[in-house]
Design a protein around this motif. Structure first.
Motif, PDB file in Angstrom:
ATOM      1  N   ALA A 101      -7.833   1.085 -11.885  1.00  0.00           N
ATOM      2  CA  ALA A 101      -6.745   2.044 -12.125  1.00  0.00           C
ATOM      3  C   ALA A 101      -5.782   1.506 -13.185  1.00  0.00           C
ATOM      4  CB  ALA A 101      -6.006   2.340 -10.823  1.00  0.00           C
ATOM      5  N   ARG A 125       1.137  -2.117  -8.538  1.00  0.00           N
ATOM      6  CA  ARG A 125      -0.328  -2.046  -8.442  1.00  0.00           C
ATOM      7  C   ARG A 125      -0.958  -3.405  -8.754  1.00  0.00           C
ATOM      8  NH1 ARG A 125      -3.697   2.236  -7.960  1.00  0.00           N
ATOM      9  NH2 ARG A 125      -2.102   3.764  -8.447  1.00  0.00           N
ATOM     10  N   GLU A 131       0.812  -1.228   0.000  1.00  0.00           N
ATOM     11  CA  GLU A 131       0.000   0.000   0.000  1.00  0.00           C
ATOM     12  C   GLU A 131       0.845   1.278   0.000  1.00  0.00           C
ATOM     13  OE1 GLU A 131      -2.527  -0.963   3.288  1.00  0.00           O
ATOM     14  OE2 GLU A 131      -3.968  -2.022   1.999  1.00  0.00           O
ATOM     15  N   HIS A 185      -5.164   3.199 -16.937  1.00  0.00           N
ATOM     16  CA  HIS A 185      -3.820   3.521 -17.417  1.00  0.00           C
ATOM     17  C   HIS A 185      -3.505   2.795 -18.730  1.00  0.00           C
ATOM     18  CE1 HIS A 185       0.440   4.431 -17.368  1.00  0.00           C
ATOM     19  NE2 HIS A 185       0.705   3.147 -17.461  1.00  0.00           N
ATOM     20  N   GLU A 202       4.412   5.425  -5.586  1.00  0.00           N
ATOM     21  CA  GLU A 202       4.634   5.175  -7.016  1.00  0.00           C
ATOM     22  C   GLU A 202       3.320   4.791  -7.694  1.00  0.00           C
ATOM     23  OE1 GLU A 202       7.495   5.239  -8.852  1.00  0.00           O
ATOM     24  OE2 GLU A 202       8.729   5.889  -7.172  1.00  0.00           O
ATOM     25  N   PRO A 203       2.355   5.706  -7.786  1.00  0.00           N
ATOM     26  CA  PRO A 203       1.022   5.334  -8.283  1.00  0.00           C
ATOM     27  C   PRO A 203       0.983   4.871  -9.740  1.00  0.00           C
ATOM     28  CG  PRO A 203       1.197   7.704  -8.007  1.00  0.00           C
ATOM     29  CD  PRO A 203       2.446   7.104  -7.427  1.00  0.00           C
ATOM     30  N   HIS A 204       1.999   5.162 -10.515  1.00  0.00           N
ATOM     31  CA  HIS A 204       1.994   4.755 -11.925  1.00  0.00           C
ATOM     32  C   HIS A 204       2.799   3.485 -12.174  1.00  0.00           C
ATOM     33  CE1 HIS A 204      -0.194   8.317 -12.922  1.00  0.00           C
ATOM     34  NE2 HIS A 204       0.707   9.062 -12.344  1.00  0.00           N
ATOM     35  N   ASN A 205       3.256   2.847 -11.113  1.00  0.00           N
ATOM     36  CA  ASN A 205       4.011   1.618 -11.252  1.00  0.00           C
ATOM     37  C   ASN A 205       3.028   0.450 -11.367  1.00  0.00           C
ATOM     38  OD1 ASN A 205       5.491  -0.796 -10.746  1.00  0.00           O
ATOM     39  ND2 ASN A 205       7.115   0.420  -9.800  1.00  0.00           N
ATOM     40  N   SER A 206       2.838  -0.027 -12.582  1.00  0.00           N
ATOM     41  CA  SER A 206       1.834  -1.057 -12.853  1.00  0.00           C
ATOM     42  C   SER A 206       2.158  -2.388 -12.182  1.00  0.00           C
ATOM     43  CB  SER A 206       1.679  -1.263 -14.361  1.00  0.00           C
ATOM     44  OG  SER A 206       1.179  -0.096 -14.959  1.00  0.00           O
ATOM     45  N   GLN A 252      -7.845  -1.168  -7.583  1.00  0.00           N
ATOM     46  CA  GLN A 252      -6.518  -1.260  -8.200  1.00  0.00           C
ATOM     47  C   GLN A 252      -6.609  -1.693  -9.654  1.00  0.00           C
ATOM     48  OE1 GLN A 252      -3.853  -0.021  -6.695  1.00  0.00           O
ATOM     49  NE2 GLN A 252      -5.231   0.436  -4.993  1.00  0.00           N
ATOM     50  N   VAL A 286       2.511   1.767  -3.486  1.00  0.00           N
ATOM     51  CA  VAL A 286       1.591   2.285  -4.513  1.00  0.00           C
ATOM     52  C   VAL A 286       1.315   3.768  -4.275  1.00  0.00           C
ATOM     53  CG1 VAL A 286      -0.774   2.156  -5.404  1.00  0.00           C
ATOM     54  CG2 VAL A 286       0.555   0.070  -5.109  1.00  0.00           C
ATOM     55  N   ALA A 287       1.216   4.157  -3.009  1.00  0.00           N
ATOM     56  CA  ALA A 287       1.009   5.579  -2.707  1.00  0.00           C
ATOM     57  C   ALA A 287       2.196   6.413  -3.184  1.00  0.00           C
ATOM     58  CB  ALA A 287       0.787   5.772  -1.208  1.00  0.00           C
TER      59      ALA A 287
END
Length: 123
Positions: free
Chosen positions: A62, A40, A27, A66, A33-37, A59, A30-31
């Motif tokens: 999102a 996530r 958690e 993306h 690095e929100p664009h790290n697929s 998740q 992800v907070a």
């Protein structure tokens, strides 16, 4: 916090069979690095495997926002919705995943949900 080391730790925890603890480790990653697929996706799987379906759904949505061509995210979102009894919502995602990638698990999920919906619809 060393994010890569924390991700590796979460992966080991997940693979050892503790998805709830893995989610707790993931958690904050992800907070940060929100664009790290990859992070996530692992968090979505951890939520799914620990029956935290709302978290998994968030998740996965999102991930799809993306990258709409992410067949795996569509499949797992469909499975998440199926697991929550939301079969009509699940079916389009399952069908889309099966159309994007020929995989036995994908086809079986579509058939399972179609069969369930067929049995639940009055004739």
């Amino acid at each position: 916090m060393d994010l890569l080391e924390e991700y590796r730790k979460a992966n080991v925890i997940f693979e050892s069979g503790d998805p709830r603890r893995a989610a707790q480790v993931l958690e904050p990653i992800v907070a940060a690095e929100p664009h790290n697929s990859a992070v996530r996706q692992l968090l979505a799987r951890a939520y799914f495997n620990s029956a935290q379906l709302a978290g998994a759904e968030a998740q996965l949505r999102a991930l799809i926002e993306h990258d709409p061509s992410d067949h795996y995210a569509h499949h797992v979102l469909g499975r998440t919705l199926e697991r929550g009894g939301r079969f009509r919502e699940a079916l389009p995602h399952l069908r889309l995943a099966a159309a994007m990638k020929h995989h036995q698990d994908y086809r079986e999920a579509v058939q399972r949900v179609e069969t369930w919906l067929g049995k639940s619809d009055p004739a």
